[in-house]
Design a protein around this motif. Sequence first.
Motif, PDB file in Angstrom:
ATOM      1  N   UNK A 145      48.391  10.686  27.375  1.00 34.86           N
ATOM      2  CA  UNK A 145      49.382  10.958  26.335  1.00 34.86           C
ATOM      3  C   UNK A 145      49.440   9.827  25.303  1.00 34.86           C
ATOM      4  N   UNK A 146      48.997   8.655  25.685  1.00 39.39           N
ATOM      5  CA  UNK A 146      48.861   7.524  24.772  1.00 39.39           C
ATOM      6  C   UNK A 146      47.435   7.004  24.880  1.00 39.39           C
ATOM      7  N   UNK A 147      46.901   6.540  23.762  1.00 37.49           N
ATOM      8  CA  UNK A 147      45.535   6.014  23.747  1.00 37.49           C
ATOM      9  C   UNK A 147      45.467   4.650  24.445  1.00 37.49           C
ATOM     10  N   UNK A 148      46.395   3.757  24.077  1.00 35.45           N
ATOM     11  CA  UNK A 148      46.432   2.411  24.647  1.00 35.45           C
ATOM     12  C   UNK A 148      47.810   1.806  24.417  1.00 35.45           C
ATOM     13  N   UNK A 149      48.006   0.575  24.878  1.00 36.25           N
ATOM     14  CA  UNK A 149      49.314  -0.066  24.731  1.00 36.25           C
ATOM     15  C   UNK A 149      49.662  -0.354  23.284  1.00 36.25           C
ATOM     16  N   UNK A 150      48.669  -0.550  22.429  1.00 36.40           N
ATOM     17  CA  UNK A 150      48.958  -0.787  21.017  1.00 36.40           C
ATOM     18  C   UNK A 150      49.677   0.414  20.413  1.00 36.40           C
ATOM     19  N   UNK A 151      49.310   1.595  20.826  1.00 35.37           N
ATOM     20  CA  UNK A 151      49.941   2.809  20.320  1.00 35.37           C
ATOM     21  C   UNK A 151      51.411   2.890  20.750  1.00 35.37           C
ATOM     22  N   UNK A 152      51.764   2.232  21.843  1.00 35.46           N
ATOM     23  CA  UNK A 152      53.131   2.295  22.361  1.00 35.46           C
ATOM     24  C   UNK A 152      54.111   1.472  21.535  1.00 35.46           C
ATOM     25  N   UNK A 153      53.642   0.648  20.623  1.00 34.10           N
ATOM     26  CA  UNK A 153      54.531  -0.201  19.832  1.00 34.10           C
ATOM     27  C   UNK A 153      55.545   0.602  19.029  1.00 34.10           C
ATOM     28  N   UNK A 154      55.215   1.829  18.693  1.00 31.60           N
ATOM     29  CA  UNK A 154      56.147   2.636  17.908  1.00 31.60           C
ATOM     30  C   UNK A 154      57.393   3.006  18.701  1.00 31.60           C
ATOM     31  N   UNK A 155      57.353   2.860  20.035  1.00 32.45           N
ATOM     32  CA  UNK A 155      58.512   3.156  20.871  1.00 32.45           C
ATOM     33  C   UNK A 155      59.393   1.947  21.119  1.00 32.45           C
ATOM     34  N   UNK A 156      58.923   0.760  20.800  1.00 36.46           N
ATOM     35  CA  UNK A 156      59.647  -0.480  21.096  1.00 36.46           C
ATOM     36  C   UNK A 156      60.615  -0.812  19.972  1.00 36.46           C
ATOM     37  N   UNK A 157      61.829  -1.137  20.355  1.00 36.52           N
ATOM     38  CA  UNK A 157      62.828  -1.589  19.407  1.00 36.52           C
ATOM     39  C   UNK A 157      63.035  -3.083  19.620  1.00 36.52           C
ATOM     40  N   UNK A 158      62.871  -3.856  18.592  1.00 35.30           N
ATOM     41  CA  UNK A 158      63.043  -5.301  18.691  1.00 35.30           C
ATOM     42  C   UNK A 158      64.501  -5.628  18.461  1.00 35.30           C
ATOM     43  N   UNK A 159      65.140  -6.253  19.440  1.00 39.51           N
ATOM     44  CA  UNK A 159      66.545  -6.637  19.345  1.00 39.51           C
ATOM     45  C   UNK A 159      66.668  -7.948  18.590  1.00 39.51           C
ATOM     46  N   UNK A 160      65.847  -8.925  18.970  1.00 44.85           N
ATOM     47  CA  UNK A 160      65.872 -10.211  18.288  1.00 44.85           C
ATOM     48  C   UNK A 160      64.575 -10.952  18.541  1.00 44.85           C
ATOM     49  N   UNK A 161      64.256 -11.868  17.650  1.00 42.87           N
ATOM     50  CA  UNK A 161      63.072 -12.719  17.796  1.00 42.87           C
ATOM     51  C   UNK A 161      63.575 -14.126  18.025  1.00 42.87           C
ATOM     52  N   UNK A 162      63.048 -14.744  19.062  1.00 40.01           N
ATOM     53  CA  UNK A 162      63.489 -16.092  19.414  1.00 40.01           C
ATOM     54  C   UNK A 162      62.348 -17.054  19.205  1.00 40.01           C
TER      55      UNK A 162
END
Length: 85
Positions: free
Chosen positions: A68-85
């Motif tokens: 259903x996904x090609x690789x982990x790079x494709x999964x980035x569209x599902x990640x929500x970044x809360x904060x960058x430290x």
Amino acid sequence: MEGVAYRIRSVFEPIVEIAGEICSVRIGGGFMASPTWVQILTDVLEALADPQGSAYGAVLLGWIAAGKLKDLHESQRFSKIDRVI
């Protein structure tokens, strides 16, 4: 706490040897409720908004295995970044 952080770092060293430089790491889980833990573990780490990081990672790997996904790079569209430290 620092000992645990250094042990986690030791896990990344072989990954860097195999895969190359790591630009960022996304973290999630209950320890994110502790600013002290987050500060110790991060210099340039991204924190996920979803605290269920382990389950999320398992689902992504399952989607890849099921095609259903090609690789982990494709999964980035599902990640929500809360904060960058």
